[in-house]
Design a protein around this motif. Structure first.
Motif, PDB file in Angstrom:
ATOM      1  N   GLN A   9      -2.075  -5.499 -11.193  1.00  0.00           N
ATOM      2  CA  GLN A   9      -1.807  -6.576  -9.978  1.00  0.00           C
ATOM      3  C   GLN A   9      -2.549  -7.909  -9.998  1.00  0.00           C
ATOM      4  O   GLN A   9      -4.328  -7.692 -10.258  1.00  0.00           O
ATOM      5  N   GLN A  14      -4.068  -9.718  -5.085  1.00  0.00           N
ATOM      6  CA  GLN A  14      -4.706  -8.357  -4.043  1.00  0.00           C
ATOM      7  C   GLN A  14      -5.293  -9.244  -2.637  1.00  0.00           C
ATOM      8  O   GLN A  14      -5.116  -8.153  -1.578  1.00  0.00           O
ATOM      9  N   ASP A  17      -2.175  -9.236  -0.439  1.00  0.00           N
ATOM     10  CA  ASP A  17      -2.024  -7.581   0.191  1.00  0.00           C
ATOM     11  C   ASP A  17      -2.480  -7.174   1.422  1.00  0.00           C
ATOM     12  O   ASP A  17      -2.857  -6.582   2.290  1.00  0.00           O
ATOM     13  N   VAL A  18      -3.943  -7.707   0.863  1.00  0.00           N
ATOM     14  CA  VAL A  18      -5.439  -7.296   2.150  1.00  0.00           C
ATOM     15  C   VAL A  18      -4.349  -8.119   3.353  1.00  0.00           C
ATOM     16  O   VAL A  18      -4.502  -7.842   4.249  1.00  0.00           O
ATOM     17  N   LEU A  21      -1.963  -7.166   5.569  1.00  0.00           N
ATOM     18  CA  LEU A  21      -2.058  -5.656   6.108  1.00  0.00           C
ATOM     19  C   LEU A  21      -2.953  -6.115   6.825  1.00  0.00           C
ATOM     20  O   LEU A  21      -3.338  -5.276   8.285  1.00  0.00           O
ATOM     21  N   LEU A  22      -3.791  -7.007   7.310  1.00  0.00           N
ATOM     22  CA  LEU A  22      -4.557  -7.708   7.670  1.00  0.00           C
ATOM     23  C   LEU A  22      -4.224  -8.095   9.114  1.00  0.00           C
ATOM     24  O   LEU A  22      -4.540  -7.359  10.920  1.00  0.00           O
ATOM     25  N   MET A  24      -0.616  -7.531   9.908  1.00  0.00           N
ATOM     26  CA  MET A  24      -0.251  -6.511  10.487  1.00  0.00           C
ATOM     27  C   MET A  24      -1.098  -5.773  11.262  1.00  0.00           C
ATOM     28  O   MET A  24      -0.388  -4.976  13.029  1.00  0.00           O
ATOM     29  N   THR A  25      -2.048  -5.285  11.280  1.00  0.00           N
ATOM     30  CA  THR A  25      -2.684  -4.298  12.220  1.00  0.00           C
ATOM     31  C   THR A  25      -3.349  -5.263  13.506  1.00  0.00           C
ATOM     32  O   THR A  25      -3.372  -4.833  14.844  1.00  0.00           O
TER      33      THR A  25
ATOM     34  N   PHE B 113      -8.340   2.946  11.362  1.00  0.00           N
ATOM     35  CA  PHE B 113      -8.433   2.191  12.401  1.00  0.00           C
ATOM     36  C   PHE B 113      -9.271   3.178  13.728  1.00  0.00           C
ATOM     37  O   PHE B 113      -9.601   2.050  14.719  1.00  0.00           O
ATOM     38  N   PRO B 331      -6.034  -2.737  -2.649  1.00  0.00           N
ATOM     39  CA  PRO B 331      -6.819  -3.546  -3.776  1.00  0.00           C
ATOM     40  C   PRO B 331      -7.965  -2.828  -3.769  1.00  0.00           C
ATOM     41  O   PRO B 331      -8.598  -2.573  -3.232  1.00  0.00           O
ATOM     42  N   PHE B 439       4.439   0.440  14.384  1.00  0.00           N
ATOM     43  CA  PHE B 439       3.360  -0.410  13.487  1.00  0.00           C
ATOM     44  C   PHE B 439       3.208   0.250  12.027  1.00  0.00           C
ATOM     45  O   PHE B 439       3.146  -0.395  10.701  1.00  0.00           O
ATOM     46  N   TRP B 446       6.227  -0.989   3.667  1.00  0.00           N
ATOM     47  CA  TRP B 446       5.631  -1.737   2.968  1.00  0.00           C
ATOM     48  C   TRP B 446       4.804  -1.139   1.353  1.00  0.00           C
ATOM     49  O   TRP B 446       4.828  -1.662   0.636  1.00  0.00           O
ATOM     50  N   TRP B 450       6.824  -1.684  -1.819  1.00  0.00           N
ATOM     51  CA  TRP B 450       6.033  -2.230  -2.275  1.00  0.00           C
ATOM     52  C   TRP B 450       3.999  -1.453  -3.595  1.00  0.00           C
ATOM     53  O   TRP B 450       3.988  -2.274  -4.046  1.00  0.00           O
ATOM     54  N   ARG B 451       3.697  -1.433  -1.980  1.00  0.00           N
ATOM     55  CA  ARG B 451       2.177  -1.380  -2.653  1.00  0.00           C
ATOM     56  C   ARG B 451       1.931   0.024  -3.641  1.00  0.00           C
ATOM     57  O   ARG B 451       1.042   0.237  -4.769  1.00  0.00           O
ATOM     58  N   PHE B 454       1.497  -0.337  -7.695  1.00  0.00           N
ATOM     59  CA  PHE B 454      -0.077  -0.220  -8.915  1.00  0.00           C
ATOM     60  C   PHE B 454      -0.518   1.277  -8.496  1.00  0.00           C
ATOM     61  O   PHE B 454      -1.542   1.246  -8.924  1.00  0.00           O
TER      62      PHE B 454
END
Lengths: 126, 471
Positions: A9, A14, A17-18, A21-22, A24-25, B113, B331, B439, B446, B450-451, B454
């Protein structure tokens, strides 16, 4: 079983992706807040000119309220009469059950599929 | 690489993981206790009392004991699995080895979380406490935000600089905060001649009936939420097979005592309607005792408890995030260890702004509910995890540091109590519950589609165990 070689990747990927994710969070908490859907159904039923007696408070309770800084029954009335609204429909309860059970069912099903690949590659490769 | 294999039937030790520079193994059982109790003890200082608001004083006591039972099951199950899967990431790493990658990704997020939201709640409480003290000393209108930011930044810096210093700091302030609860109980208890507690006059019946007892389980979890975080120290303790079960089980016993004492003192000093909405109930209880010394002590206790909790939360959330980065679930940049301090420094820094966003912009009960829900989803995973663990690797297949008794009864009890807790959250916070699970469903899709591409398949299975039964 052939060993799976993942793609490399890029740094940009990268970062994306972060960010995803952020987003969505933060959305998970703030979207319900923005739409006024989060939080408790809490309602107060304050009568006009409340007295400690009408609020159901005995002498000790009144003394404690005064110590806490609520010398006037009107000031404490909202706290004392505030109640959660626990009314719910069977329909919404069923929705919640389906959502939770469905979520775990998806988890376990996809996880099992992925896990079999992991075990096959790990132990067939040795 | 580590020196020993914990699954060996001859020797105790630590699980291997192939990082070039690993986390530093310097912690003892007292640090594990401090990590678990330090995170949770703030629950006695604030948050548990919302259970009083949801069901009344008696309902909060019943919730305290049922939640205690739930967490005793969690501690027993966790002690067995963690003493065997001794690696950073705790339940995430367990899920990866026992259930599967998608479950592991979700569990990793639950951990991050739950702890990051708890950290935010702690920072909010620090600001609220300082504001309360300012008002009491005649300084109205204090801006709480600088204190919130300062608390989070200071603790993140401490975590960045090394795990031994940060958890020793936690150990000291947690011990002081716990002692403050004991002193408050002793000072107000009629056993020692005091007559300030007025249970008879202040206790009322159940304002919501039996439904309120169920509803109170929601915030009843707050008495103990986070004790399972001891597992995050697994890669940094000197002897995980002994230290983790000892620290975790001693921690839950400490909390059961602290929770019951807290309830007893607070409901004897305040009307339940006030207690149910109080921001800092133990501090309020000390105020109501009429003793300035107790008020100062519990003020310090509240501050220390919130700092210890936020400190432990930064430690735990960063380990979970780090472990996911190391496995490429996130990542890989996050999987780095600081060359000098031997801490997951990038994960520590990355989670700071997230905690700040929630601490500065969300209401306390929402942040707490977010944390509780993530914890609840994690506890629901635990019985599934331990049942699969015993099935795939029976007791004679691999060595455990601790074997929990009466399997599968704790798993079944835990699952039943989790169901009750879901219903409790549904009563009053139903939309938040559905939003949260929505969520996790979206983020799971996802990850799966997708992820996960890797992630190296076999490389993520790092335990030297035999092939699982049935595979």
């Amino acid at each position: 079983m052939a060993r799976y070689v993942p793609p490399t990747q890029s740094k940009f990927g990268q970062v994306i992706d972060v960010i995803v994710l952020l987003a969505m969070t933060i959305g998970a908490l703030y979207i319900p807040l923005w739409f006024g859907l989060a939080g408790s159904a809490h309602v107060a039923n304050v009568a006009e000119n409340p007295t400690w007696e009408s609020l159901g408070q005995n002498e000790v309770m009144v003394e404690k309220w005064t110590q806490l800084g609520y010398a006037d029954p009107a000031a404490a009335a909202e706290l004392i009469t505030g109640r959660f609204d626990y009314s719910f429909s069977i329909g919404s309860l069923l929705v919640m059950i389906v959502v939770i059970v469905g979520y775990y069912a998806i988890m376990l099903r996809f996880s099992e599929k992925e896990y079999r690949d992991v075990i096959a590659e790990k132990f067939n490769g040795e | 690489m580590t020196d020993f294999d914990i699954t060996s039937r001859e020797i105790d030790g630590m699980a291997p993981h192939g990082t070039k520079v690993g986390l530093l193994r310097v912690l003892g059982p007292a640090h594990v206790w401090a990590l678990g109790v330090g995170i949770v003890l703030v629950g006695e200082y604030m948050g548990w009392n919302f259970a009083v608001g949801k069901g009344g004083a008696y309902a909060a006591l019943i919730a305290c004991w049922f939640a205690g039972l739930l967490y005793s099951c969690v501690a027993m199950i966790d002690s067995e699995v963690t003493s065997t899967v001794a690696a950073a990431g705790g339940q995430y790493t367990q899920a990866k080895h026992i259930v599967g990658p998608l479950m592991a990704f979700n569990v990793g997020l639950y951990l991050v979380f739950a702890y990051t939201m708890l950290e935010a709640a702690n920072a909010i409480t620090v600001g609220f406490l300082i504001d309360t003290v300012a008002v009491m000393s005649g300084h109205e209108g204090l801006d709480q935000r600088p204190f919130i930011v300062l608390a989070i930044m200071f603790l993140a810096w401490l975590n960045y600089r090394g795990v031994l210093a940060t958890l020793t700091f936690s150990l000291v302030i947690t011990a002081i905060a716990f002692s403050a609860i004991i002193i408050l109980f002793l000072a107000t208890s009629p056993v020692f001649g005091s007559n300030v507690l007025q249970h008879k006059a202040l206790m009322t019946d159940l304002p919501y009936g039996w439904l309120g007892i169920l509803a109170a389980m929601h915030f009843g979890l707050w008495y103990y939420l986070g004790i399972e975080g001891t597992t995050q120290a697994a890669e940094e303790v000197r002897s995980p097979a002994r230290s983790l079960p000892f620290g975790t089980l001693a921690g839950i016993m400490t909390l059961l005592i602290a929770a019951t004492l807290t309830w007893y003192v607070c409901v004897g000093l305040m009307p339940w309607e006030y207690l149910g909405q109080s921001g800092v109930p133990l501090f309020d209880a000390a105020r109501m005792s009429g003793s300035t010394g107790l008020m100062v002590l519990l003020g310090i206790g509240t501050l220390f408890a919130t700092l210890a909790s936020a400190n432990g939360c930064i430690n735990d959330a960063s380990r979970a995030w780090f472990a996911m980065g190391r496995d490429q679930y996130l990542p890989s940049w996050f999987g780095a260890v600081h060359p000098t301090y031997r801490t997951p420094y990038r994960s520590i820094i990355f989670l700071v702004p997230i905690a700040l966003i929630f601490a500065l912009g969300a209401p306390l009960d929402q942040v707490i509910t977010f944390s509780i829900l993530s914890g609840l989803l994690e506890y629901t995973f635990m019985p599934i995890n331990v049942i699969m663990f015993r099935k795939k690797w029976p007791l004679d297949a691999i060595k455990r540091g601790y074997e929990h008794p009466f399997h599968p009864i704790p798993a079944i009890v835990l699952l039943c109590l989790c169901s009750v807790a879901y219903f409790a959250v549904f009563l009053g916070y139903g939309t938040q519950l559905v939003a949260m699970i929505a969520f996790y469903i979206i983020v799971s899709l996802w990850f799966h589609f997708w992820r996960y591409r890797f992630v190296r398949r076999a490389a993520q299975f790092t335990m030297p165990w035999p092939r699982p039964n049935g595979y």
